[in-house]
Design a protein around this motif. Structure first.
Motif, PDB file in Angstrom:
ATOM      1  N   TYR A  85      56.874 -61.244  -6.943  1.00  0.00           N
ATOM      2  CA  TYR A  85      58.233 -60.765  -6.687  1.00  0.00           C
ATOM      3  C   TYR A  85      59.288 -61.600  -7.408  1.00  0.00           C
ATOM      4  CZ  TYR A  85      55.663 -58.270  -3.117  1.00  0.00           C
ATOM      5  OH  TYR A  85      54.744 -57.480  -2.474  1.00  0.00           O
ATOM      6  N   ASP A  86      60.381 -60.926  -7.757  1.00  0.00           N
ATOM      7  CA  ASP A  86      61.507 -61.586  -8.425  1.00  0.00           C
ATOM      8  C   ASP A  86      62.486 -62.183  -7.422  1.00  0.00           C
ATOM      9  OD1 ASP A  86      61.064 -60.569 -11.370  1.00  0.00           O
ATOM     10  OD2 ASP A  86      60.859 -58.797 -10.082  1.00  0.00           O
ATOM     11  N   VAL A  87      62.512 -61.629  -6.227  1.00  0.00           N
ATOM     12  CA  VAL A  87      63.357 -62.139  -5.148  1.00  0.00           C
ATOM     13  C   VAL A  87      62.529 -62.130  -3.862  1.00  0.00           C
ATOM     14  CG1 VAL A  87      65.471 -61.823  -3.796  1.00  0.00           C
ATOM     15  CG2 VAL A  87      65.461 -61.227  -6.232  1.00  0.00           C
ATOM     16  N   VAL A  88      62.523 -63.240  -3.153  1.00  0.00           N
ATOM     17  CA  VAL A  88      61.879 -63.314  -1.837  1.00  0.00           C
ATOM     18  C   VAL A  88      62.950 -63.695  -0.829  1.00  0.00           C
ATOM     19  CG1 VAL A  88      60.187 -64.512  -0.409  1.00  0.00           C
ATOM     20  CG2 VAL A  88      59.604 -63.871  -2.755  1.00  0.00           C
ATOM     21  N   PHE A  89      63.030 -62.911   0.233  1.00  0.00           N
ATOM     22  CA  PHE A  89      64.113 -63.034   1.199  1.00  0.00           C
ATOM     23  C   PHE A  89      63.559 -63.099   2.613  1.00  0.00           C
ATOM     24  CE2 PHE A  89      66.937 -60.493   4.090  1.00  0.00           C
ATOM     25  CZ  PHE A  89      67.994 -61.385   4.163  1.00  0.00           C
ATOM     26  N   SER A  90      64.145 -63.958   3.439  1.00  0.00           N
ATOM     27  CA  SER A  90      63.887 -63.884   4.877  1.00  0.00           C
ATOM     28  C   SER A  90      65.135 -64.332   5.622  1.00  0.00           C
ATOM     29  CB  SER A  90      62.676 -64.729   5.298  1.00  0.00           C
ATOM     30  OG  SER A  90      62.966 -66.110   5.285  1.00  0.00           O
ATOM     31  N   ARG A  91      65.294 -63.759   6.786  1.00  0.00           N
ATOM     32  CA  ARG A  91      66.462 -64.048   7.626  1.00  0.00           C
ATOM     33  C   ARG A  91      65.976 -64.197   9.065  1.00  0.00           C
ATOM     34  NH1 ARG A  91      70.187 -61.271  10.832  1.00  0.00           N
ATOM     35  NH2 ARG A  91      72.386 -61.879  10.585  1.00  0.00           N
ATOM     36  N   GLY A  92      66.214 -65.379   9.640  1.00  0.00           N
ATOM     37  CA  GLY A  92      65.776 -65.597  11.015  1.00  0.00           C
ATOM     38  C   GLY A  92      64.276 -65.637  11.168  1.00  0.00           C
ATOM     39  N   PHE A  93      63.581 -66.261  10.233  1.00  0.00           N
ATOM     40  CA  PHE A  93      62.115 -66.293  10.258  1.00  0.00           C
ATOM     41  C   PHE A  93      61.571 -67.719  10.336  1.00  0.00           C
ATOM     42  CE2 PHE A  93      57.900 -66.306   8.264  1.00  0.00           C
ATOM     43  CZ  PHE A  93      57.274 -65.272   8.946  1.00  0.00           C
TER      44      PHE A  93
END
Length: 228
Positions: A85-93
Protein backbone atom coordinates in the motif's frame (compact mmCIF):
# COMPACT_ATOMS: atom_id res chain seq x y z
CA UNK A 1 -7.12 16.45 9.98
CA UNK A 2 -8.80 16.39 6.59
CA UNK A 3 -8.97 20.01 5.52
CA UNK A 4 -5.59 21.19 6.75
CA UNK A 5 -3.03 18.50 7.60
CA UNK A 6 -3.83 15.74 5.10
CA UNK A 7 -4.22 18.24 2.27
CA UNK A 8 -0.82 19.69 3.14
CA UNK A 9 1.13 16.43 3.31
CA UNK A 10 -0.67 13.80 1.22
CA UNK A 11 -0.60 13.90 -2.59
CA UNK A 12 -3.62 13.41 -4.82
CA UNK A 13 -2.99 10.24 -6.84
CA UNK A 14 -5.55 7.90 -8.41
CA UNK A 15 -2.95 5.12 -8.57
CA UNK A 16 -2.36 5.06 -4.83
CA UNK A 17 -3.78 2.27 -2.68
CA UNK A 18 -4.81 3.16 0.86
CA UNK A 19 -5.35 0.55 3.59
CA UNK A 20 -7.12 1.30 6.86
CA UNK A 21 -6.40 -0.97 9.82
CA UNK A 22 -9.65 -1.57 11.69
CA UNK A 23 -11.68 -0.07 8.86
CA UNK A 24 -15.35 -0.39 9.94
CA UNK A 25 -17.59 1.37 9.01
CA UNK A 26 -15.44 2.58 6.08
CA UNK A 27 -16.24 6.31 6.08
CA UNK A 28 -12.58 7.33 6.25
CA UNK A 29 -11.66 5.10 3.32
CA UNK A 30 -14.50 6.62 1.31
CA UNK A 31 -13.18 10.06 2.17
CA UNK A 32 -9.65 9.15 1.07
CA UNK A 33 -11.10 8.03 -2.25
CA UNK A 34 -13.32 11.05 -2.89
CA UNK A 35 -10.76 13.63 -1.72
CA UNK A 36 -7.43 12.13 -2.77
CA UNK A 37 -8.35 9.62 -5.47
CA UNK A 38 -6.93 6.63 -3.57
CA UNK A 39 -8.14 3.08 -4.24
CA UNK A 40 -9.55 2.01 -0.85
CA UNK A 41 -8.75 -1.20 1.02
CA UNK A 42 -9.42 -2.08 4.63
CA UNK A 43 -8.72 -4.90 7.05
CA UNK A 44 -11.36 -5.65 9.68
CA UNK A 45 -11.55 -8.54 12.15
CA UNK A 46 -15.26 -8.62 12.98
CA UNK A 47 -17.75 -10.18 10.60
CA UNK A 48 -20.35 -7.51 11.38
CA UNK A 49 -17.83 -4.73 10.77
CA UNK A 50 -16.91 -6.23 7.38
CA UNK A 51 -20.58 -6.51 6.43
CA UNK A 52 -21.31 -2.87 7.30
CA UNK A 53 -18.19 -1.59 5.53
CA UNK A 54 -18.92 -3.56 2.36
CA UNK A 55 -22.45 -2.14 2.27
CA UNK A 56 -21.10 1.39 2.67
CA UNK A 57 -18.63 0.70 -0.16
CA UNK A 58 -21.49 -0.44 -2.41
CA UNK A 59 -23.47 2.71 -1.66
CA UNK A 60 -20.40 4.78 -2.55
CA UNK A 61 -19.98 2.74 -5.77
CA UNK A 62 -16.70 1.26 -4.58
CA UNK A 63 -15.57 -2.36 -4.91
CA UNK A 64 -16.56 -4.19 -1.69
CA UNK A 65 -13.83 -6.75 -2.35
CA UNK A 66 -11.45 -4.12 -1.04
CA UNK A 67 -12.75 -4.90 2.46
CA UNK A 68 -10.71 -7.79 3.85
CA UNK A 69 -11.86 -9.86 6.81
CA UNK A 70 -8.68 -10.87 8.57
CA UNK A 71 -6.66 -10.60 11.74
CA UNK A 72 -4.24 -7.71 11.18
CA UNK A 73 -1.72 -9.50 13.41
CA UNK A 74 -1.88 -12.78 11.51
CA UNK A 75 1.47 -13.73 9.96
CA UNK A 76 -0.14 -14.88 6.69
CA UNK A 77 -1.98 -11.56 6.30
CA UNK A 78 1.19 -9.59 7.01
CA UNK A 79 3.16 -11.67 4.48
CA UNK A 80 0.59 -11.49 1.67
CA UNK A 81 0.14 -7.71 2.10
CA UNK A 82 3.77 -6.79 2.69
CA UNK A 83 4.67 -3.39 1.15
CA UNK A 84 1.44 -3.41 -0.88
CA UNK A 85 0.00 0.00 0.00
CA UNK A 86 0.96 3.61 -0.67
CA UNK A 87 -0.91 4.90 2.38
CA UNK A 88 -1.59 3.02 5.63
CA UNK A 89 -4.05 4.62 8.01
CA UNK A 90 -5.47 3.85 11.43
CA UNK A 91 -7.49 5.89 13.88
CA UNK A 92 -8.09 4.82 17.46
CA UNK A 93 -6.32 1.48 17.05
CA UNK A 94 -2.76 1.31 18.37
CA UNK A 95 -3.63 2.66 21.83
CA UNK A 96 -5.52 -0.54 22.66
CA UNK A 97 -2.29 -2.57 22.88
CA UNK A 98 0.62 -2.74 25.30
CA UNK A 99 3.34 -3.51 22.74
CA UNK A 100 2.63 -0.40 20.69
CA UNK A 101 6.00 -0.42 18.93
CA UNK A 102 5.22 -3.81 17.40
CA UNK A 103 1.80 -2.60 16.25
CA UNK A 104 3.38 0.38 14.50
CA UNK A 105 5.94 -1.94 12.89
CA UNK A 106 3.13 -4.10 11.49
CA UNK A 107 1.53 -0.97 9.99
CA UNK A 108 4.89 -0.20 8.40
CA UNK A 109 5.18 -3.73 7.00
CA UNK A 110 2.13 -3.05 4.80
CA UNK A 111 3.58 0.22 3.52
CA UNK A 112 5.64 0.66 0.36
CA UNK A 113 8.92 2.53 0.55
CA UNK A 114 8.10 6.18 -0.06
CA UNK A 115 4.54 5.58 1.14
CA UNK A 116 2.71 7.54 3.82
CA UNK A 117 1.79 6.40 7.33
CA UNK A 118 -1.14 8.21 8.95
CA UNK A 119 -1.81 7.17 12.55
CA UNK A 120 -4.16 8.99 14.90
CA UNK A 121 -4.92 8.27 18.56
CA UNK A 122 -7.05 9.98 21.20
CA UNK A 123 -5.38 12.24 23.74
CA UNK A 124 -6.87 11.05 27.03
CA UNK A 125 -4.74 13.28 29.23
CA UNK A 126 -5.31 16.62 30.90
CA UNK A 127 -8.93 17.73 30.99
CA UNK A 128 -9.80 14.92 28.57
CA UNK A 129 -8.78 12.34 31.17
CA UNK A 130 -11.14 13.88 33.73
CA UNK A 131 -14.09 13.97 31.33
CA UNK A 132 -13.46 10.47 29.93
CA UNK A 133 -13.41 8.95 33.41
CA UNK A 134 -16.56 10.81 34.38
CA UNK A 135 -18.55 9.74 31.32
CA UNK A 136 -17.28 6.16 30.90
CA UNK A 137 -14.45 4.93 33.10
CA UNK A 138 -14.71 1.36 31.76
CA UNK A 139 -13.99 2.61 28.25
CA UNK A 140 -11.14 4.81 29.49
CA UNK A 141 -9.49 1.81 31.16
CA UNK A 142 -9.27 0.00 27.82
CA UNK A 143 -6.71 2.52 26.52
CA UNK A 144 -2.94 2.58 26.83
CA UNK A 145 -2.62 6.16 28.05
CA UNK A 146 1.18 5.93 28.43
CA UNK A 147 1.61 6.91 24.76
CA UNK A 148 -0.74 9.89 24.95
CA UNK A 149 1.77 12.70 25.02
CA UNK A 150 3.65 14.23 22.13
CA UNK A 151 7.15 13.05 23.09
CA UNK A 152 6.28 9.39 23.66
CA UNK A 153 3.98 9.24 20.63
CA UNK A 154 6.56 10.85 18.34
CA UNK A 155 9.24 8.40 19.51
CA UNK A 156 7.17 5.50 18.14
CA UNK A 157 8.20 6.56 14.63
CA UNK A 158 11.92 6.00 14.25
CA UNK A 159 13.97 8.61 12.38
CA UNK A 160 15.83 5.76 10.69
CA UNK A 161 12.62 4.51 9.06
CA UNK A 162 10.43 7.61 8.56
CA UNK A 163 10.51 11.21 7.50
CA UNK A 164 8.09 12.69 10.05
CA UNK A 165 6.03 15.29 8.22
CA UNK A 166 3.72 16.07 11.14
CA UNK A 167 3.72 14.63 14.64
CA UNK A 168 1.67 16.45 17.22
CA UNK A 169 -1.72 17.41 18.57
CA UNK A 170 -4.83 17.98 16.45
CA UNK A 171 -7.68 20.29 17.38
CA UNK A 172 -8.22 22.31 20.56
CA UNK A 173 -11.14 20.44 22.20
CA UNK A 174 -13.88 18.03 21.11
CA UNK A 175 -16.66 16.52 23.16
CA UNK A 176 -16.96 14.01 20.30
CA UNK A 177 -13.83 12.34 21.66
CA UNK A 178 -15.86 10.75 24.45
CA UNK A 179 -18.65 8.22 24.91
CA UNK A 180 -20.90 7.37 27.82
CA UNK A 181 -22.30 4.30 29.58
CA UNK A 182 -25.28 5.74 31.51
CA UNK A 183 -28.61 7.11 30.25
CA UNK A 184 -28.47 10.36 32.21
CA UNK A 185 -24.91 10.91 31.07
CA UNK A 186 -25.96 10.24 27.48
CA UNK A 187 -28.43 13.14 27.39
CA UNK A 188 -25.86 15.44 28.98
CA UNK A 189 -23.29 14.29 26.44
CA UNK A 190 -25.66 14.83 23.50
CA UNK A 191 -26.41 18.35 24.73
CA UNK A 192 -22.71 19.16 24.81
CA UNK A 193 -22.28 17.79 21.28
CA UNK A 194 -25.05 20.07 20.01
CA UNK A 195 -23.50 23.06 21.79
CA UNK A 196 -20.06 22.41 20.35
CA UNK A 197 -21.08 22.50 16.68
CA UNK A 198 -21.74 26.27 16.43
CA UNK A 199 -18.60 26.90 18.50
CA UNK A 200 -16.54 24.83 16.03
CA UNK A 201 -18.02 26.76 13.11
CA UNK A 202 -17.24 30.09 14.76
CA UNK A 203 -13.67 29.06 15.58
CA UNK A 204 -13.07 27.83 12.03
CA UNK A 205 -14.45 31.04 10.51
CA UNK A 206 -12.16 33.13 12.74
CA UNK A 207 -8.99 31.04 12.65
CA UNK A 208 -9.21 29.53 9.17
CA UNK A 209 -6.41 26.98 8.73
CA UNK A 210 -4.44 28.15 11.77
CA UNK A 211 -3.70 25.23 14.09
CA UNK A 212 -4.55 25.87 17.73
CA UNK A 213 -3.59 22.93 19.94
CA UNK A 214 -2.92 22.12 23.57
CA UNK A 215 -1.45 19.08 25.30
CA UNK A 216 -4.07 19.65 28.01
CA UNK A 217 -7.19 19.70 25.83
CA UNK A 218 -6.50 18.67 22.21
CA UNK A 219 -8.58 15.59 21.38
CA UNK A 220 -6.07 13.75 19.22
CA UNK A 221 -2.44 13.03 18.47
CA UNK A 222 -1.49 12.50 14.82
CA UNK A 223 1.56 11.32 12.94
CA UNK A 224 1.91 11.68 9.19
CA UNK A 225 5.22 10.15 8.14
CA UNK A 226 6.81 9.03 4.89
CA UNK A 227 8.64 5.70 4.87
CA UNK A 228 12.23 6.00 3.74
Amino acid sequence: LWEVLCKKYLPYNKEYKVCEVGCAPGKYLIYFHTSYGYVPYGVEYSEKGVEITKENFRQAQLDPEGVIQADFFDADFQLSHKEKYDVVFSRGFIEHFDDVGRVVDLHSNLLKKGGYMVIMIPNLSGINKVIAKLLNKASFDLHNTSIMNKEVFTALFSESIYHKLYCGYVGFFSIGLFNTDKRWKYYFYRLLLIMQRPVDLLMRSILGNTLVTSSYSSPYLLCIAQKK
